[in-house]
Write an enzyme that holds these catalytic residues in place. Structure first.
Site, PDB file in Angstrom:
ATOM      1  N   HIS A   8      22.086 -45.343 -94.030  1.00 50.20           N
ATOM      2  CA  HIS A   8      21.982 -44.033 -93.385  1.00 50.20           C
ATOM      3  C   HIS A   8      23.183 -43.747 -92.477  1.00 50.20           C
ATOM      4  O   HIS A   8      23.928 -44.646 -92.073  1.00 50.20           O
ATOM      5  CB  HIS A   8      20.695 -43.958 -92.552  1.00 50.20           C
ATOM      6  CG  HIS A   8      20.652 -44.954 -91.428  1.00 50.20           C
ATOM      7  ND1 HIS A   8      21.326 -44.778 -90.232  1.00 50.20           N
ATOM      8  CD2 HIS A   8      20.021 -46.153 -91.321  1.00 50.20           C
ATOM      9  CE1 HIS A   8      21.115 -45.807 -89.442  1.00 50.20           C
ATOM     10  NE2 HIS A   8      20.335 -46.667 -90.081  1.00 50.20           N
ATOM     11  N   GLU A  81      13.754 -50.195 -92.652  1.00 48.64           N
ATOM     12  CA  GLU A  81      14.486 -51.198 -91.884  1.00 48.64           C
ATOM     13  C   GLU A  81      13.585 -52.373 -91.499  1.00 48.64           C
ATOM     14  O   GLU A  81      12.362 -52.252 -91.448  1.00 48.64           O
ATOM     15  CB  GLU A  81      15.097 -50.553 -90.628  1.00 48.64           C
ATOM     16  CG  GLU A  81      15.956 -51.489 -89.787  1.00 48.64           C
ATOM     17  CD  GLU A  81      17.122 -52.137 -90.561  1.00 48.64           C
ATOM     18  OE1 GLU A  81      16.859 -52.838 -91.557  1.00 48.64           O
ATOM     19  OE2 GLU A  81      18.277 -51.956 -90.134  1.00 48.64           O
TER      20      GLU A  81
END
Length: 204
Positions: A8, A81
């Site tokens: 990201h 994550e």
């Protein structure tokens, strides 16, 4: 099958050196800029489908890259994550870093000696879930000869790359460092076997 794995764009917590993990932090303006630059770099790639971590920063990155295209986008919790539990929000870098961050920073400096914080995940746990996702993807017949975007995070992306490379030594987890924001790795899958064609490419 061809996979484009992307981390990201930048967030405010990235800039401040804060531990993010499962905390749902959006992109900042610079992070959106990086994603737009990446979209420009990938404009000639025809994506057939996309998977994203359900966290906002990854989903927003994917949407920016796919802007103007009609591509199905699937939330995939197995590629979110790594969870850092009670350490999330801790400032682990910079002048104002938390005095208690030394132990956490073993995650980067002494991975084999890293102790999982309360409520967090271990590296083997993250590797297990991303490997299960990848194996399932490799074997999806409808994606044979297709091109897939995967929008994820620093540690989960590193876990994926280590799984692809067959790197199982936890002490070598960060052997290539932390992927840059919006870094792209291209993987080709033939007969269920992945091969990295290009790693950590940036378009900015």
């Amino acid at each position: 099958m061809r996979l484009y794995l992307v981390r990201h764009g930048e967030t405010a917590w990235n800039k401040l050196g804060k531990v993010q993990g499962h905390s749902d932090i959006p992109l900042n303006n610079y992070g959106r800029h990086l994603a737009k630059q990446t979209a420009e770099g990938l404009k000639d790639v025809t994506f057939d489908a996309a998977y994203t971590s359900p966290l906002t920063r990854a989903r927003e990155t994917a949407r920016i890259i796919l802007s103007g295209r009609t591509v199905p986008l699937y939330d995939e919790p197995r590629i979110q994550e790594m969870g850092f539990g009670v350490c999330e929000g801790m400032r682990c870098r910079g002048e104002n870093r938390d005095p208690d961050s030394d132990e956490f920073n073993k995650f980067f400096t002494d991975t084999a000696g890293y102790k999982v914080p309360k409520g967090g995940e271990s590296i083997p746990e993250v590797e297990k879930r991303v490997q299960e996702f990848l194996e399932e993807l490799y074997n999806r017949e409808e994606f044979t000869d297709k091109t897939i975007l995967i929008s994820t995070h620093g540690a989960s992306l590193t876990a994926m790359l280590n799984c692809i490379k067959g790197e199982t030594d936890i002490s070598r987890f960060w052997i290539n460092g932390v992927p840059k924001n919006c870094a792209v790795t291209i993987v080709e899958v033939r007969d269920g076997k992945p091969e990295i064609l290009e790693e950590d490419k940036v378009f900015y």
